[in-house]
Write an enzyme that holds these catalytic residues in place. Structure first.
Site, PDB file in Angstrom:
ATOM      1  N   SER A 103      34.173  15.990  60.318  1.00 18.85           N
ATOM      2  CA  SER A 103      34.710  14.888  59.573  1.00 18.85           C
ATOM      3  C   SER A 103      33.576  13.759  59.312  1.00 18.85           C
ATOM      4  CB  SER A 103      35.596  13.994  60.529  1.00 18.85           C
ATOM      5  OG  SER A 103      36.315  12.999  59.734  1.00 18.85           O
ATOM      6  N   HIS A 126      36.839  17.453  55.428  1.00 18.61           N
ATOM      7  CA  HIS A 126      38.104  17.198  54.800  1.00 18.61           C
ATOM      8  C   HIS A 126      38.156  15.999  54.016  1.00 18.61           C
ATOM      9  CE1 HIS A 126      39.252  14.173  57.721  1.00 18.61           C
ATOM     10  NE2 HIS A 126      38.174  14.752  58.124  1.00 18.61           N
TER      11      HIS A 126
END
Length: 401
Positions: A103, A126
């Site tokens: 992330s 993501h």
């Protein structure tokens, strides 16, 4: 509450800076980012404020920072602040992923001057997440911000490192990808692989169940969302359910097609409609070619161009003949003394304008009216004074030679 924190309160490893004992020049500093990235800091994770404080405490002669990372990521803006704090530091930054850089920790790692992946370590990328409270407009606004701003902002970091376009990384982020060390290098996000590592053990330090989606969050959501009927080919609908004809339409078709059976099926009625349409198509007269008006003809283009060329040549020949004829009229008028040589050019110009009228005028003019060209008198011989005297003396004799 930090979603990456295990439910049980555990020991927190704080971020810290230290000068390795192996280095004697004191110019290399090591920072460890081993926790979630969270604006609250303290127990909840590492905040940008805490990280910047450690950077400020580094010696002024620090020339290289080795950032050791094992973090599940966290808040986007905290991650951006940490990333920019490292960027603005004068020292060269080498990020080393020892376990997982997921992330927001992934774009911190990628933004370093050099990214080293330890053996078996991983990156995770993501799309951005968000939480909103409000009405439908608020939720739509958040969705637009996530897609049009947050996602593009994060993708731009990956694009700057790899050289691939932002849209490429938007597509990759949508897949919720875990990249192995080898894949990270192949995707040009990491520069090299070194040492040994254990990604599985690194992940076990955090609660990674929030990322437990084999095909990605959006892919799973799309799979669960009912889709409208697709089309197998353009213009050929892939009909999933049989449609029923309304009574109003059915009655109208029966009336127009002359079908008297009130209980006729939809199939029979449609067949009658198809037959009527075919008959109408057969009765349609073939298109009539545009008629050619009287006095006009259709001619081949090449033939027309040849005719034009021939006409131009004929016009030139005719002009030559006309000029010769008019020149002859002027010559004749000069020879007859009807006009003077000084006025021949003026008469010639008048002939070009009105040949018939000027020719008649010249013919009506008397000969020698402008220049005498005829004899006024003549004699058969010339008589001298001696000849006259001889003729008087010898009237009946011819003068000898």
């Amino acid at each position: 509450m930090n979603p990456f924190r295990p439910a049980a309160r555990g020991e927190r490893t704080p971020i810290r800076a230290e000068a390795p004992a192996a280095r004697t020049d004191g110019t290399l500093a090591t920072l460890r980012l081993y926790d979630p990235i969270d604006s609250y800091g303290e127990f909840w994770g590492v905040s940008a404020k805490e990280f910047a404080r450690v950077l400020d405490e580094l010696p002024d002669d620090t020339t290289e920072i080795r950032l050791l990372i094992n973090s599940p990521g966290g808040e986007v803006w905290e991650g951006v602040a940490i990333m920019n704090a490292l960027r603005s530091h004068k020292a060269r930054v080498v990020a080393v992923v020892e376990g997982i850089a997921a992330s927001s920790a992934s774009f911190i790692a990628v933004s370093a001057d050099e990214l080293v992946m330890m053996q078996n370590s991983e990156l995770y990328i993501h799309n951005a997440w968000g939480i909103a409270i409000g009405d439908a407009a608020d939720l739509r606004a958040l969705a637009d911000d996530l897609e049009n701003h947050y996602d593009r902002n994060i993708a731009s970091v990956y694009a700057a490192k790899s050289g691939d376009p932002v849209d490429h990384w938007l597509a990759e982020m949508e897949k919720d990808r875990f990249l192995t060390a080898e894949q990270a290098v192949a995707e040009k996000l990491a520069d090299r692989i070194e040492g040994v590592g254990d990604a599985a053990a690194a992940k076990a330090k955090f609660d990674m169940s929030v990322f437990a989606r084999a095909d990605g969050r959006r892919a799973a959501a799309r799979a669960a969302t009912p889709k409208l009927p697709s089309q197998s080919e353009p213009g050929v609908p892939n009909q999933k359910e049989k449609l029923q004809m309304s009574d109003t339409i059915k009655a109208g078709l029966r009336e127009r097609l002359g079908v008297t059976d009130a209980d006729v099926s939809d199939e029979v009625l449609l067949a009658a409609l198809d037959e009527a349409l075919e008959e109408q198509a057969d009765d349609t007269p073939a298109p009539v070619a545009a008629s050619i008006p009287d006095g006009a003809i259709v001619v081949d283009k090449a033939a027309y161009e040849q005719l034009q060329s021939n006409a131009a040549a004929g016009r030139t020949a005719l002009d030559t003949i006309d000029a010769a004829r008019r020149d002859a009229v002027i010559k004749s008028a000069l020879e007859d003394g009807r006009i003077a040589a000084a006025s021949k050019d003026s008469w010639r110009a008048q002939l070009d304008k009105d040949e018939e009228g000027i020719t008649a005028i010249l013919a009506s003019m008397p000969k020698s009216s402008a220049v005498p060209v005829e004899e006024l008198g003549h004699s058969d011989s010339l008589t001298s004074a001696d000849d006259a005297l001889y003729n008087q003396l010898f009237p009946d004799e011819k003068k000898g030679a």
